[in-house]
Design a protein around this motif. Structure first.
Motif, PDB file in Angstrom:
ATOM      1  N   ILE A  30      -4.556  -1.079  -3.305  1.00  0.00           N
ATOM      2  CA  ILE A  30      -4.871  -2.507  -3.292  1.00  0.00           C
ATOM      3  C   ILE A  30      -5.270  -2.914  -1.876  1.00  0.00           C
ATOM      4  N   SER A  32      -8.400  -5.484   0.465  1.00  0.00           N
ATOM      5  CA  SER A  32      -9.615  -6.286   0.425  1.00  0.00           C
ATOM      6  C   SER A  32     -10.534  -5.741   1.512  1.00  0.00           C
ATOM      7  N   ASP A  61      -6.036  -4.450  -8.253  1.00  0.00           N
ATOM      8  CA  ASP A  61      -5.063  -5.354  -7.643  1.00  0.00           C
ATOM      9  C   ASP A  61      -3.754  -5.365  -8.414  1.00  0.00           C
ATOM     10  N   LYS A  62      -3.577  -4.356  -9.255  1.00  0.00           N
ATOM     11  CA  LYS A  62      -2.352  -4.318 -10.059  1.00  0.00           C
ATOM     12  C   LYS A  62      -1.193  -3.704  -9.269  1.00  0.00           C
ATOM     13  N   VAL A  69      -0.533  -0.585  -0.761  1.00  0.00           N
ATOM     14  CA  VAL A  69      -1.069  -1.885  -0.364  1.00  0.00           C
ATOM     15  C   VAL A  69      -1.457  -1.819   1.097  1.00  0.00           C
ATOM     16  N   SER A  76      -4.493  -9.775   3.457  1.00  0.00           N
ATOM     17  CA  SER A  76      -3.742  -9.331   2.278  1.00  0.00           C
ATOM     18  C   SER A  76      -2.616 -10.312   1.972  1.00  0.00           C
TER      19      SER A  76
END
Ligand code: BDP
Length: 688
Positions: A30, A32, A61-62, A69, A76
């Motif tokens: 996860i 961005s 994004d689960k 992450v 984030s």
């Protein structure tokens, strides 16, 4: 296997149990990727995990069991929401890796305060997988100790590389800016993976054309690639650029039109490269132009450039490598030249000093300048490329050499003030500081010529990040990442690497001898004029007297080192002949006299190479055939050269000692005359 991937070799994890665990622990990612660096994060992770775990990694994004992450509190939401206290403990582009339960799911966080920190965190995680470490309960915080973690290329415009030995320059000027070679990106990845954040791309013996608009156009393309990996470009500049490029009559730093010329030039550079790092300058050294021609000192020379760069936050890295052919001890010179200028340099100037006071010799004591410039930003310059150490033909792992300098106490302050601590800015209040190394990657498929040159490059980066890392641990990492996790391979290569410095010094220049090579710096020439001026062999003894009865270079060291080096008994034997001229029958700690000890060292050096060869050959079944054959052949060459060094030096010095080579040692293959003759072949590297 051809060595191209270097330490970023993302092959499937060989340990099946660990592989299964990793697959569960790293199930989806996860992040961005809304910035160029976060985009590099994504690409690296994808490449790394796909290779190491041999499966296609899922981005999403689960937040489920095994999620990874990544991010900063800014990019984030998940990182921000955890209110990690670690974030306040990391500095600069540091990162942390942490396993944390969220809503019952075990999650791995790779987080930092900056995007670049996240990228470094990704490389740290991949390193764990490559070296087969557990990752089920991570709690790692790491911040860089050095501000500037830099490399210098000695690359020329015609793509030759000074002291490179690994093909042409990586930068293909004739095809830039249109064509982007994949190597540029892979080079940036390798650099970022060890924390490098600055690169001077061209030779310090600088061609002025690098700062013309045509070249800046090309360079800005490289800058963009490097920017995505957190690396700033610096350029080596020629001090006489206004004269060379625009027919100025002078390059006097006090001349207003010269100043204006540089201000305008810097402005153009920053328009093309907004995050340009600054200038690296070799001035008034080995024929390079500088401020001295106009009766200005180094500080005046550097400050003029610093003023032009100041508004943009640019730096001047001013080299301290200066000497003239007239002074009677070259080792004294940088100190004599620069100490009186302490405090006179602007805040955005850093004095770049080679590790030792002479010139990247196999072994030198640290440069006393490190303990003598409390009011001048300093950085250290090491050499990864093996100019004086067998070029790309000999196996050498330089981390122990780097550590010898970094760990040396300068005694600048009463409490510990090692070279490394000074560079970390914890001894004096420096504005800027760091570590740099001259590296040699070129167009050779494996980048560095000898595959093991990579190990010194790797180690340099790791030490610039954290100089407290042990050479041995760094070697282990590198072997696992580059070759294999197989225990036999790891232990054997580690053993070989650990002995390599001792071998290289002992068969060349033991006991503090120095600069006794040929003009090409490859082979031995103790009979040459330059060598004789350094080893000072005569019937009455050997070594350079740098005590108060000689050049008194010892006075440049802070007390108590100055008095320790003044006396033979308190001088470490590894530096003995660097500081002292001693009679051939001088008693060494071993009980040998100087002559016997010297000969013993030379023979030991060769024996270690033989041992390295034997050990390496035991890995035939464990190492891929290409690299095995390559390194085996190079070790043969190294043994040939080691014998040539030993025999040339022993036979030459014997003329002065008048003593026999102890009987237990094999007799040199040829007479001294033979070794002298081969020096005069056009290229002493292709003899025999
Ligand atoms: C010497 C090298 C020479 C470099 C010089 C330097 O032989 O090629 O230009 O150092 O560092 O060791 O400027």
């Amino acid at each position: 296997e051809d060595g191209y991937d270097m330490w970023l070799r993302y092959v499937k994890v060989s340990n099946q149990k660990l592989l299964e665990e990793y697959r569960d622990q790293l199930s989806n990612v996860i992040l961005s990727d809304d910035s160029p660096i976060m985009n590099s994060v994504k690409k690296e992770l994808e490449m790394g995990l796909n290779g190491l775990l041999s499966k296609t990694i899922i981005f999403g994004d689960k937040l489920k069991e095994g999620a990874v992450v990544l991010g900063t509190p800014k990019n984030s939401f998940l990182v921000a929401s955890q209110k990690f206290t670690e974030l306040s403990k990391i500095s600069g582009d540091g990162y942390f890796l942490k396993t944390q339960k969220i809503k019952g799911n075990k999650v791995t966080f790779i987080a930092a305060n900056t995007d670049l920190g996240v990228l470094y965190g990704v490389f740290a995680l991949l390193r764990k997988l490559q070296t087969q470490q557990p990752i089920s309960n991570l709690n790692v915080i790491s911040s860089p100790k050095m501000e500037l973690r830099m490399v210098n290329h000695w690359d020329n415009i015609d793509r030759s590389v000074e002291r490179g030995y690994a093909g042409l320059s990586l930068w293909d000027w004739s095809k830039l800016p249109q064509h982007i070679d994949k190597r540029y990106v892979d080079y940036a990845r390798a650099s970022a993976s060890i924390g490098i954040n600055a690169i001077a791309i061209n030779n310090v013996n600088a061609d002025a054309n690098f700062i013309t608009v045509e070249f800046l156009e090309k360079i800005s393309v490289l800058a963009e690639i490097f920017r995505n990996y957190g690396i700033k470009i610096f350029l080596s500049v020629n001090y006489a650029s206004p004269v060379i490029l625009d027919n100025f009559k002078t390059a006097d730093p006090m001349n207003p039109t010269v100043k204006k010329w540089w201000i305008d030039k810097v402005d153009i550079i920053y328009r093309k490269i907004p995050d340009f790092g600054g200038f690296l300058v070799k001035a008034d050294s080995e024929g390079q132009p500088g401020p001295k021609a106009y009766n200005r000192n180094h500080a005046e020379g550097a400050n003029m450039l610093a003023e032009a760069l100041m508004p943009y936050g640019g730096l001047v890295l001013w080299r301290a490598f200066v000497y003239s052919h007239t002074q009677n001890d070259r080792v004294r010179e940088a100190y004599d030249e620069f100490v009186s200028l302490d405090g006179k340099f602007m805040d955005n100037v850093i004095l770049q000093i080679k590790n030792g006071p002479l010139d990247f010799m196999p072994r030198e004591p640290f440069s006393p300048l490190f303990g003598a410039m409390p009011k001048t930003n300093l950085m250290i310059e090491f050499q990864v490329t093996q100019e004086y150490l067998g070029n790309a033909n000999h196996l050498l792992y330089k981390a122990p050499m780097f550590k010898e300098t970094l760990d040396a106490d300068t005694f600048a302050k009463r409490k510990a003030s090692t070279v490394a601590q000074i560079l970390e800015k914890i001894v004096f209040e420096y504005k800027h500081s760091g570590m740099t190394a001259v590296i040699n990657p070129g167009t050779t498929r494996n980048w560095t010529g000898h595959p093991f040159v990579q190990s010194s490059w790797y180690a340099f980066g790791r030490l610039a990040w954290d100089y407290d890392l042990a050479s041995d641990d760094i070697a282990q990492e590198w072997i696992k990442m580059t070759f294999s996790n197989n225990k036999k391979v790891v232990n054997t290569l580690k053993e070989i690497m650990n002995q390599s410095v001792k071998a290289a010094v002992d068969y060349r220049e033991p006991l503090g001898l120095t600069h006794i090579g040929t003009g090409s710096h490859y082979g031995p020439a103790p009979w040459s004029k330059r060598s004789r001026s350094f080893h000072c062999a005569s019937k009455d003894g050997l070594g350079f007297d740098r005590t108060s009865s000689g050049s008194n270079a010892v006075e440049q060291y802070n007390f108590p080192l100055s008095s320790k080096f003044e006396k033979t008994k308190t001088t470490p034997e590894k530096y003995l002949l660097w500081f002292h001229h001693l009679p051939w029958n001088y008693k060494m700690k071993s009980g040998n006299n100087l002559w016997e000890e010297l000969v013993t060292k030379y023979y030991e050096g060769v024996e270690i190479v033989k041992k390295m060869q034997r050990e390496f050959s035991s890995l035939k079944k464990e190492i891929d055939i290409n690299r095995f054959n390559h390194v085996s052949a190079l070790l043969e060459i190294q043994l040939r050269d080691a014998k040539r060094w030993r025999d040339s030096c022993v036979l030459y010095f014997q003329q002065f000692s008048g003593m026999p080579i102890p009987e237990k040692f094999e007799v040199p293959e040829y007479k001294l005359e033979y070794y002298k003759k081969i020096e005069y072949k056009r290229n002493d590297i292709i003899i025999h």
